[in-house]
Design a protein around this motif. Structure first.
Motif, PDB file in Angstrom:
ATOM      1  N   UNK A  10      11.478  -2.518 -10.104  1.00 27.60           N
ATOM      2  CA  UNK A  10      10.051  -2.831  -9.876  1.00 27.60           C
ATOM      3  C   UNK A  10       9.726  -4.369  -9.914  1.00 27.60           C
ATOM      4  N   UNK A  11      10.840  -5.055 -10.618  1.00 29.36           N
ATOM      5  CA  UNK A  11      11.222  -6.733 -10.487  1.00 29.36           C
ATOM      6  C   UNK A  11      11.197  -6.916  -9.595  1.00 29.36           C
ATOM      7  N   UNK A  12      11.901  -6.155  -8.819  1.00 29.02           N
ATOM      8  CA  UNK A  12      12.748  -6.932  -6.818  1.00 29.02           C
ATOM      9  C   UNK A  12      11.360  -7.215  -6.085  1.00 29.02           C
ATOM     10  N   UNK A  13      10.108  -6.045  -6.044  1.00 26.80           N
ATOM     11  CA  UNK A  13       9.193  -5.773  -5.332  1.00 26.80           C
ATOM     12  C   UNK A  13       8.388  -7.108  -5.334  1.00 26.80           C
ATOM     13  N   UNK A  14       7.876  -6.811  -7.262  1.00 26.75           N
ATOM     14  CA  UNK A  14       7.305  -8.244  -7.502  1.00 26.75           C
ATOM     15  C   UNK A  14       7.724  -9.532  -7.466  1.00 26.75           C
ATOM     16  N   UNK A  15       8.614  -9.331  -7.013  1.00 26.41           N
ATOM     17  CA  UNK A  15       9.602 -11.138  -6.455  1.00 26.41           C
ATOM     18  C   UNK A  15       8.889 -10.553  -5.289  1.00 26.41           C
ATOM     19  N   UNK A  16       8.948 -10.121  -4.031  1.00 31.17           N
ATOM     20  CA  UNK A  16       9.095 -10.533  -2.691  1.00 31.17           C
ATOM     21  C   UNK A  16       7.479 -10.262  -2.747  1.00 31.17           C
ATOM     22  N   UNK A  17       6.838  -9.696  -3.607  1.00 33.33           N
ATOM     23  CA  UNK A  17       4.964  -9.555  -2.994  1.00 33.33           C
ATOM     24  C   UNK A  17       4.638 -10.426  -3.411  1.00 33.33           C
ATOM     25  N   UNK A  18       4.827 -11.286  -4.724  1.00 37.14           N
ATOM     26  CA  UNK A  18       4.103 -12.561  -4.978  1.00 37.14           C
ATOM     27  C   UNK A  18       4.651 -13.553  -4.382  1.00 37.14           C
ATOM     28  N   UNK A  19       5.879 -13.276  -3.327  1.00 35.75           N
ATOM     29  CA  UNK A  19       6.217 -15.080  -2.976  1.00 35.75           C
ATOM     30  C   UNK A  19       5.460 -14.865  -1.808  1.00 35.75           C
ATOM     31  N   UNK A  20       5.190 -16.229  -1.292  1.00 30.09           N
ATOM     32  CA  UNK A  20       4.869 -16.747  -0.790  1.00 30.09           C
ATOM     33  C   UNK A  20       4.705 -16.074   0.943  1.00 30.09           C
ATOM     34  N   UNK A  21       4.149 -15.985   1.981  1.00 31.21           N
ATOM     35  CA  UNK A  21       5.366 -15.481   3.576  1.00 31.21           C
ATOM     36  C   UNK A  21       4.058 -14.811   4.166  1.00 31.21           C
ATOM     37  N   UNK A  22       4.642 -15.227   5.774  1.00 31.28           N
ATOM     38  CA  UNK A  22       4.142 -13.709   6.634  1.00 31.28           C
ATOM     39  C   UNK A  22       3.906 -12.467   6.314  1.00 31.28           C
ATOM     40  N   UNK A  50       0.242  -3.326   2.421  1.00 29.05           N
ATOM     41  CA  UNK A  50       0.543  -4.429   1.090  1.00 29.05           C
ATOM     42  C   UNK A  50      -0.399  -5.126   0.777  1.00 29.05           C
ATOM     43  N   UNK A  51      -1.328  -4.711   1.017  1.00 29.16           N
ATOM     44  CA  UNK A  51      -3.003  -5.196  -0.150  1.00 29.16           C
ATOM     45  C   UNK A  51      -3.321  -5.049  -1.311  1.00 29.16           C
ATOM     46  N   UNK A  52      -2.969  -3.889  -1.323  1.00 29.35           N
ATOM     47  CA  UNK A  52      -2.350  -2.868  -2.440  1.00 29.35           C
ATOM     48  C   UNK A  52      -1.304  -2.774  -3.327  1.00 29.35           C
ATOM     49  N   UNK A  53      -0.231  -2.511  -2.287  1.00 27.55           N
ATOM     50  CA  UNK A  53       1.044  -3.077  -3.307  1.00 27.55           C
ATOM     51  C   UNK A  53       1.446  -4.812  -3.717  1.00 27.55           C
ATOM     52  N   UNK A  54      -0.110  -5.714  -2.841  1.00 23.06           N
ATOM     53  CA  UNK A  54       0.000  -7.163  -3.409  1.00 23.06           C
ATOM     54  C   UNK A  54      -0.698  -7.114  -4.622  1.00 23.06           C
ATOM     55  N   UNK A  60       1.383  -5.581 -12.567  1.00 22.66           N
ATOM     56  CA  UNK A  60       2.076  -5.552 -13.172  1.00 22.66           C
ATOM     57  C   UNK A  60       3.190  -7.299 -13.572  1.00 22.66           C
ATOM     58  N   UNK A  61       2.532  -8.107 -13.223  1.00 17.61           N
ATOM     59  CA  UNK A  61       2.831  -9.374 -12.934  1.00 17.61           C
ATOM     60  C   UNK A  61       2.403 -10.078 -14.584  1.00 17.61           C
ATOM     61  N   UNK A  62       1.605  -9.177 -14.754  1.00 22.79           N
ATOM     62  CA  UNK A  62       1.126  -9.493 -16.720  1.00 22.79           C
ATOM     63  C   UNK A  62       1.745  -8.731 -17.164  1.00 22.79           C
ATOM     64  N   UNK A  63       2.230  -8.028 -17.213  1.00 23.87           N
ATOM     65  CA  UNK A  63       2.644  -7.137 -18.044  1.00 23.87           C
ATOM     66  C   UNK A  63       4.006  -8.146 -18.618  1.00 23.87           C
ATOM     67  N   UNK A  64       4.462  -8.623 -17.152  1.00 24.57           N
ATOM     68  CA  UNK A  64       5.635 -10.000 -17.898  1.00 24.57           C
ATOM     69  C   UNK A  64       5.314 -10.721 -18.472  1.00 24.57           C
TER      70      UNK A  64
END
Ligand SMILES: [Zn+2]
Length: 180
Positions: A10-22, A50-54, A60-64
């Motif tokens: 979960x942490x690894x996915x939040x961190x790649x999905x919340x990063x700016x990028x193409x 991607x939209x749903x994952x983001x 989920x970031x709100x939990x952190x």
């Protein structure tokens, strides 16, 4: 503990999905995390997911971001209300070990799966530890989240890299103050 494995994912996915990028770069990073955490190819994940994952990652970031265990629990309860399935065990017809699902279908779309499996893992973690599952990196230049240590000193940074960078910056500031 498998709930820890899922919480790390979960942490690894939040961190790649919340990063700016193409889109293509983010999708590639998401795939790499999924494979690293044991999802089997072909993943069947597409740009449309991607939209749903983001959206799930932002929720989920709100939990952190929660400041204490009570507010983390309130946030998780809100997300548990958004989850569309009932709690059950599945082995995906014997192709995997038995594990719990909370999504509407064992083969639910990626975004729904990510939210449901993450909420479940973070709920178990909060229950076990009676503490927030993690936090936001204290570096002002870093958007990452991290998982709290089970014991020992409290964690403040997502990585050694962030901790070192902030320590060096604090040191520089202190030296500049001393010179003044
Ligand atoms: Zn960081």
């Amino acid at each position: 503990m498998l709930s820890m494995h899922t919480a790390r994912r979960t942490v690894a996915l939040i961190n790649v999905l919340c990063a700016a990028g193409e889109e293509a770069a983010v999708l590639k990073a998401v795939r790499e995390v999924l494979v690293e955490y044991g999802e089997l190819e072909p993943l069947g994940i597409r740009g449309d997911d991607l939209a749903d994952l983001r959206a799930a990652a932002l929720s989920l970031r709100e939990v952190f971001a929660a400041v204490d265990v009570d507010s983390a629990a309130v946030t998780l309860n809100g997300l548990l209300g958004d989850v569309r399935g009932r709690l059950r065990l599945t082995s995906h017809d014997g192709s995997g070990g038995w594990h719990p699902h909370l999504d509407s279908d064992d083969e639910a779309p990626w975004g729904e799966w990510f939210l449901a499996s993450s909420v479940l893992a973070l709920t178990v973690l909060l229950w076990d530890r009676q503490a927030p599952p993690g936090g936001l990196c204290s570096s002002p230049s870093c958007p990452h989240v991290y998982l709290a240590h089970g014991s020992g000193p409290e964690r403040r940074y997502c990585s050694r890299r962030c901790a070192t960078r902030e320590r060096v910056a604090a040191h520089r500031r202190a030296r500049a103050e001393a010179v003044r």
